[in-house]
Design an enzyme around this catalytic site. Structure first.
Site, PDB file in Angstrom:
ATOM      1  N   CYS A  80     -27.811   3.077 -14.231  1.00 35.37           N
ATOM      2  CA  CYS A  80     -26.989   2.028 -13.620  1.00 35.37           C
ATOM      3  C   CYS A  80     -27.905   0.882 -13.181  1.00 35.37           C
ATOM      4  CB  CYS A  80     -26.255   2.547 -12.394  1.00 35.37           C
ATOM      5  SG  CYS A  80     -25.399   4.102 -12.628  1.00 35.37           S
ATOM      6  N   CYS A  83     -29.013  -2.332 -15.357  1.00 33.95           N
ATOM      7  CA  CYS A  83     -28.224  -3.571 -15.399  1.00 33.95           C
ATOM      8  C   CYS A  83     -27.916  -4.080 -14.007  1.00 33.95           C
ATOM      9  CB  CYS A  83     -26.900  -3.349 -16.138  1.00 33.95           C
ATOM     10  SG  CYS A  83     -27.111  -2.941 -17.862  1.00 33.95           S
ATOM     11  N   HIS A  84     -27.605  -3.156 -13.093  1.00 34.29           N
ATOM     12  CA  HIS A  84     -27.085  -3.574 -11.793  1.00 34.29           C
ATOM     13  C   HIS A  84     -28.147  -3.688 -10.710  1.00 34.29           C
ATOM     14  CE1 HIS A  84     -22.895  -3.459 -13.009  1.00 34.29           C
ATOM     15  NE2 HIS A  84     -23.072  -2.289 -13.561  1.00 34.29           N
ATOM     16  N   CYS A 118     -18.465   1.905 -18.105  1.00 36.75           N
ATOM     17  CA  CYS A 118     -19.881   1.521 -18.166  1.00 36.75           C
ATOM     18  C   CYS A 118     -20.702   2.617 -18.818  1.00 36.75           C
ATOM     19  CB  CYS A 118     -20.436   1.273 -16.754  1.00 36.75           C
ATOM     20  SG  CYS A 118     -20.468  -0.455 -16.286  1.00 36.75           S
ATOM     21  N   CYS A 181       6.534   8.251  -0.560  1.00 37.42           N
ATOM     22  CA  CYS A 181       5.346   7.993   0.262  1.00 37.42           C
ATOM     23  C   CYS A 181       5.778   7.264   1.533  1.00 37.42           C
ATOM     24  CB  CYS A 181       4.356   7.112  -0.492  1.00 37.42           C
ATOM     25  SG  CYS A 181       4.048   7.583  -2.192  1.00 37.42           S
ATOM     26  N   CYS A 184       7.047   9.089   4.854  1.00 37.00           N
ATOM     27  CA  CYS A 184       6.063   9.578   5.815  1.00 37.00           C
ATOM     28  C   CYS A 184       5.182   8.451   6.330  1.00 37.00           C
ATOM     29  CB  CYS A 184       5.177  10.652   5.183  1.00 37.00           C
ATOM     30  SG  CYS A 184       5.962  12.259   5.034  1.00 37.00           S
ATOM     31  N   HIS A 185       4.615   7.703   5.407  1.00 33.52           N
ATOM     32  CA  HIS A 185       3.509   6.817   5.770  1.00 33.52           C
ATOM     33  C   HIS A 185       3.911   5.444   6.258  1.00 33.52           C
ATOM     34  CE1 HIS A 185       0.496   9.699   4.750  1.00 33.52           C
ATOM     35  NE2 HIS A 185       0.990   9.877   3.544  1.00 33.52           N
ATOM     36  N   CYS A 226      -0.353  15.171  -2.086  1.00 33.51           N
ATOM     37  CA  CYS A 226       0.859  14.657  -1.437  1.00 33.51           C
ATOM     38  C   CYS A 226       2.082  14.935  -2.299  1.00 33.51           C
ATOM     39  CB  CYS A 226       0.731  13.150  -1.200  1.00 33.51           C
ATOM     40  SG  CYS A 226      -0.076  12.716   0.346  1.00 33.51           S
TER      41      CYS A 226
END
Lengths: 265, 108
Positions: A80, A83-84, A118, A181, A184-185, A226
């Site tokens: 990685c 390049c990075h 990548c 979802c 509940c959330h 979930c």
């Protein structure tokens, strides 16, 4: 009748008695407008574990990730870093901005998918399995470079239709318990479901060390859990449904700090 | 046990007689022995059952761990600074595997 299924959660869950944190504390960066990080729903002891880089067991995955970052793999003979370069520079905001729309695939792409792209295209290396220790290490490490950056995903332009799909998924009832979802959330954040305090279901802390899992885990693992909990067939890791949902959930947490790797229960 | 990593954190120096804190963390799945695999066979217990810390060869802390111990356990304890030297931390699990980490301390 929906009421039969609601009964499963018990009356206590959805009626009076919000047993949220007792103190109307100033949560600082963990609260933005009307949105709160899962950090604010955790017990003090759990928050203390997250705050201490030594004690946070998920930091072991971050350490592994930083080794993987420099490891040459694949036929192209690259790592990685080739390049990075330094991750703390090049990956400063990536963890706060994914999922992004990919011109290459024509759909949303999340961090795991980008990493594998990548690996396959640029490193000519084998992709990581979604919930493997290497992928968890990689995503924990990359996201950790964006620690404290405010979550900032783009939902306009080419991402717009996928955002709408993610939103629809979030609001759609599913499973034998016929719950979404949102039930509940959003409708019940701060209330109890059986013995669990419901959070807003934010994603800013992922990959997260869940005390229940006793290891770090991905957001899609949580989505699957979930969905299983409401007795719906879970979708696959990296499925379009979950990547779109990830975009919507990230947007729901816009402005919250990236906490990867967080510690939750 | 694949991928077991241990870490230790101590102050690099302490005054003679001072009490300092040693922090340790080890990543270990701590298989409880209660779980079953897909075929219904019990997955055998494999947990760390002993932790020992020696300070220049003298045992200063020892702990026996049993079932239900936390996975990836964090352990912190205090030691009195006597002489400069090495703290040697050893974790032993059910299979006999031994994991080891050392830390140096300078005592002034």
């Amino acid at each position: 009748m929906r009421n039969i299924y609601m009964g499963v959660l018990g009356v206590a869950a959805l009626t009076a008695g919000s047993i949220g944190p007792v103190f109307a504390a100033d949560w600082g960066k963990y609260e933005v407008e009307d949105r709160r990080s899962g950090y604010t729903y955790a017990a003090k002891e759990t928050r203390d574990i997250q705050d201490d880089d030594f004690e946070n067991p998920a930091m072991i995955w971050v350490d592994d990730g930083s080794n993987l970052w420099n490891q040459v793999e694949g036929e192209a003979g690259k790592s990685c870093a080739s390049c990075h370069n330094d991750a703390d520079v090049s990956m400063k905001t990536a963890g706060a901005e994914y999922p992004k729309h990919s011109a290459k695939t024509g759909k949303m792409q999340n961090l795991e998918q980008r990493i594998n792209q990548c690996r396959e295209d640029n490193m000519k290396a084998k992709p990581f399995k979604w919930e493997s220790s290497q992928m968890l290490a990689m995503t924990a490490f990359v996201r950790h470079q964006a620690k404290d950056q405010p979550v900032n995903v783009k939902i306009d332009g080419p991402a717009a239709p996928f955002f709408e799909k993610g939103k629809a998924f979030f609001e759609e009832r599913r499973g034998q318990l016929d719950m979404s979802c949102k039930n509940c959330h959003e409708d019940n954040a701060g209330n109890m479901a059986r013995a669990n305090l419901l959070s807003e279901g934010q994603s800013n802390g992922f990959p997260t060390y869940r005390l229940k899992w006793q290891k770090a885990g991905s957001l899609h693992r949580r989505f699957r859990g979930c969905n299983s909990n409401v007795r719906a067939t879970p979708f696959g890791y990296g499925s379009d449904e979950y990547v779109n949902l990830e975009l919507y959930v990230a947007w729901r947490g816009r402005g919250l700090p990236v906490e990867a790797p967080a510690v939750r229960n | 046990m694949a991928n077991v990593k241990a870490r230790v954190k101590t102050p690099s120096s302490a005054k003679k007689g001072e009490v300092f804190e040693v922090k340790s963390l080890i990543s270990h799945n701590m298989e409880s022995g209660q779980r079953k695999d897909k075929k219904g066979n019990k997955i055998p217990r494999q947990i760390i059952n002993k932790f020992v810390c020696t300070y220049n060869g003298n045992e200063v802390f020892s702990s026996d761990w049993h079932g239900a111990v936390s996975a990836n356990p964090y352990l912190a304890f205090h030691v009195k600074a006597v002489d400069s030297g090495t703290l040697d931390l050893t974790w032993t699990d059910d299979s006999g595997a031994v994991f080891n980490k050392t830390a140096k301390i300078t005592v002034t």
